[in-house]
Scaffold this motif. Structure first.
Motif, PDB file in Angstrom:
ATOM      1  N   GLU A  95     -37.837 -12.142   2.472  1.00  0.00           N
ATOM      2  CA  GLU A  95     -39.031 -12.405   1.667  1.00  0.00           C
ATOM      3  C   GLU A  95     -38.609 -12.954   0.305  1.00  0.00           C
ATOM      4  O   GLU A  95     -37.708 -12.412  -0.323  1.00  0.00           O
ATOM      5  CB  GLU A  95     -39.837 -11.114   1.494  1.00  0.00           C
ATOM      6  CG  GLU A  95     -41.149 -11.308   0.812  1.00  0.00           C
ATOM      7  CD  GLU A  95     -42.067 -12.252   1.571  1.00  0.00           C
ATOM      8  OE1 GLU A  95     -42.418 -13.302   1.005  1.00  0.00           O
ATOM      9  OE2 GLU A  95     -42.422 -11.945   2.713  1.00  0.00           O
ATOM     10  N   ARG A  96     -39.244 -14.031  -0.137  1.00  0.00           N
ATOM     11  CA  ARG A  96     -38.918 -14.616  -1.444  1.00  0.00           C
ATOM     12  C   ARG A  96     -39.831 -14.103  -2.541  1.00  0.00           C
ATOM     13  O   ARG A  96     -39.456 -14.114  -3.714  1.00  0.00           O
ATOM     14  CB  ARG A  96     -39.037 -16.135  -1.377  1.00  0.00           C
ATOM     15  CG  ARG A  96     -37.919 -16.759  -0.577  1.00  0.00           C
ATOM     16  CD  ARG A  96     -38.038 -18.252  -0.504  1.00  0.00           C
ATOM     17  NE  ARG A  96     -38.128 -18.837  -1.845  1.00  0.00           N
ATOM     18  CZ  ARG A  96     -38.291 -20.119  -2.074  1.00  0.00           C
ATOM     19  NH1 ARG A  96     -38.391 -20.958  -1.069  1.00  0.00           N
ATOM     20  NH2 ARG A  96     -38.368 -20.577  -3.298  1.00  0.00           N
ATOM     21  N   THR A  97     -41.033 -13.725  -2.199  1.00  0.00           N
ATOM     22  CA  THR A  97     -41.961 -13.211  -3.207  1.00  0.00           C
ATOM     23  C   THR A  97     -42.501 -11.868  -2.747  1.00  0.00           C
ATOM     24  O   THR A  97     -42.719 -11.634  -1.567  1.00  0.00           O
ATOM     25  CB  THR A  97     -43.141 -14.181  -3.435  1.00  0.00           C
ATOM     26  OG1 THR A  97     -43.793 -14.425  -2.190  1.00  0.00           O
ATOM     27  CG2 THR A  97     -42.655 -15.511  -4.001  1.00  0.00           C
ATOM     28  N   TRP A  98     -42.694 -11.011  -3.672  1.00  0.00           N
ATOM     29  CA  TRP A  98     -43.169  -9.664  -3.431  1.00  0.00           C
ATOM     30  C   TRP A  98     -42.190  -8.889  -2.574  1.00  0.00           C
ATOM     31  O   TRP A  98     -40.998  -9.137  -2.618  1.00  0.00           O
ATOM     32  CB  TRP A  98     -44.609  -9.651  -2.933  1.00  0.00           C
ATOM     33  CG  TRP A  98     -45.496 -10.349  -3.911  1.00  0.00           C
ATOM     34  CD1 TRP A  98     -46.147 -11.542  -3.721  1.00  0.00           C
ATOM     35  CD2 TRP A  98     -45.777  -9.980  -5.257  1.00  0.00           C
ATOM     36  NE1 TRP A  98     -46.810 -11.924  -4.862  1.00  0.00           N
ATOM     37  CE2 TRP A  98     -46.603 -10.967  -5.829  1.00  0.00           C
ATOM     38  CE3 TRP A  98     -45.408  -8.918  -6.060  1.00  0.00           C
ATOM     39  CZ2 TRP A  98     -47.058 -10.919  -7.133  1.00  0.00           C
ATOM     40  CZ3 TRP A  98     -45.871  -8.860  -7.362  1.00  0.00           C
ATOM     41  CH2 TRP A  98     -46.690  -9.850  -7.874  1.00  0.00           C
ATOM     42  N   TRP A  99     -42.657  -7.946  -1.782  1.00  0.00           N
ATOM     43  CA  TRP A  99     -41.726  -6.969  -1.206  1.00  0.00           C
ATOM     44  C   TRP A  99     -41.571  -7.064   0.296  1.00  0.00           C
ATOM     45  O   TRP A  99     -40.733  -6.372   0.866  1.00  0.00           O
ATOM     46  CB  TRP A  99     -42.158  -5.553  -1.610  1.00  0.00           C
ATOM     47  CG  TRP A  99     -42.573  -5.505  -3.047  1.00  0.00           C
ATOM     48  CD1 TRP A  99     -43.812  -5.193  -3.532  1.00  0.00           C
ATOM     49  CD2 TRP A  99     -41.779  -5.821  -4.185  1.00  0.00           C
ATOM     50  NE1 TRP A  99     -43.829  -5.297  -4.900  1.00  0.00           N
ATOM     51  CE2 TRP A  99     -42.594  -5.685  -5.330  1.00  0.00           C
ATOM     52  CE3 TRP A  99     -40.463  -6.224  -4.360  1.00  0.00           C
ATOM     53  CZ2 TRP A  99     -42.140  -5.919  -6.621  1.00  0.00           C
ATOM     54  CZ3 TRP A  99     -40.007  -6.463  -5.650  1.00  0.00           C
ATOM     55  CH2 TRP A  99     -40.833  -6.300  -6.754  1.00  0.00           C
ATOM     56  N   GLY A 100     -42.364  -7.850   0.971  1.00  0.00           N
ATOM     57  CA  GLY A 100     -42.229  -7.940   2.423  1.00  0.00           C
ATOM     58  C   GLY A 100     -42.635  -6.644   3.092  1.00  0.00           C
ATOM     59  O   GLY A 100     -43.535  -5.942   2.648  1.00  0.00           O
ATOM     60  N   ASP A 101     -41.954  -6.306   4.171  1.00  0.00           N
ATOM     61  CA  ASP A 101     -42.198  -5.076   4.915  1.00  0.00           C
ATOM     62  C   ASP A 101     -41.323  -3.985   4.297  1.00  0.00           C
ATOM     63  O   ASP A 101     -40.111  -3.943   4.521  1.00  0.00           O
ATOM     64  CB  ASP A 101     -41.848  -5.301   6.386  1.00  0.00           C
ATOM     65  CG  ASP A 101     -42.101  -4.095   7.260  1.00  0.00           C
ATOM     66  OD1 ASP A 101     -41.978  -2.946   6.778  1.00  0.00           O
ATOM     67  OD2 ASP A 101     -42.396  -4.298   8.445  1.00  0.00           O
TER      68      ASP A 101
END
Length: 126
Positions: A95-101
């Motif tokens: 993930e490049r932005t925020w936190w993903g899973d």
């Protein structure tokens, strides 16, 4: 960063077995004094583990393109440096932005940090 096996003075991209066939990966840097027989020679290094943080447009990234605070802290000497991924919700890429899973990200670290941080003589290059 290279796709070569881990070796002293080299930063490598590694894909965990459970993410084979995906773009999910972490990076590992071994200091120049690292030796493949570190266990038998009783050598130890402190470890810096970081997460990449959120993507920033080129205009706000530091010169050179990528942010590397762990490398900046150690200057490439005397430390193992591991950059762990935020696993995207689709489990197919970092993930490049925020936190993903979040659960997958935590599990990735718990599963892979011990093995990735200390490659064995069988998995490390010269």
């Amino acid at each position: 960063m290279t796709m070569e096996p881990p070796a002293a003075g080299r930063r490598v991209r590694q894909t965990a077995p459970e993410y084979a066939g995906t773009e999910v990966h972490h990076s590992l840097y071994l200091p120049p004094d690292w030796k493949a027989d570190w266990k038998t020679s009783n050598q130890h290094w402190p470890m810096i583990v970081e997460y990449t943080g959120n993507y920033a447009p080129t205009s706000v990234r530091r010169r050179g393109g990528q942010r590397r605070p762990g490398f900046g802290l150690c200057g490439g000497q005397g430390y193992l440096w591991v950059v762990m991924p935020y696993v995207a919700r689709d489990h197919r890429h970092n993930e490049r932005t925020w936190w993903g899973d979040e659960e997958a990200t935590v599990q990735y670290c718990k599963t892979n940090l011990p093995g990735s941080a200390m490659p064995t003589a069988a998995t490390a290059g010269p």
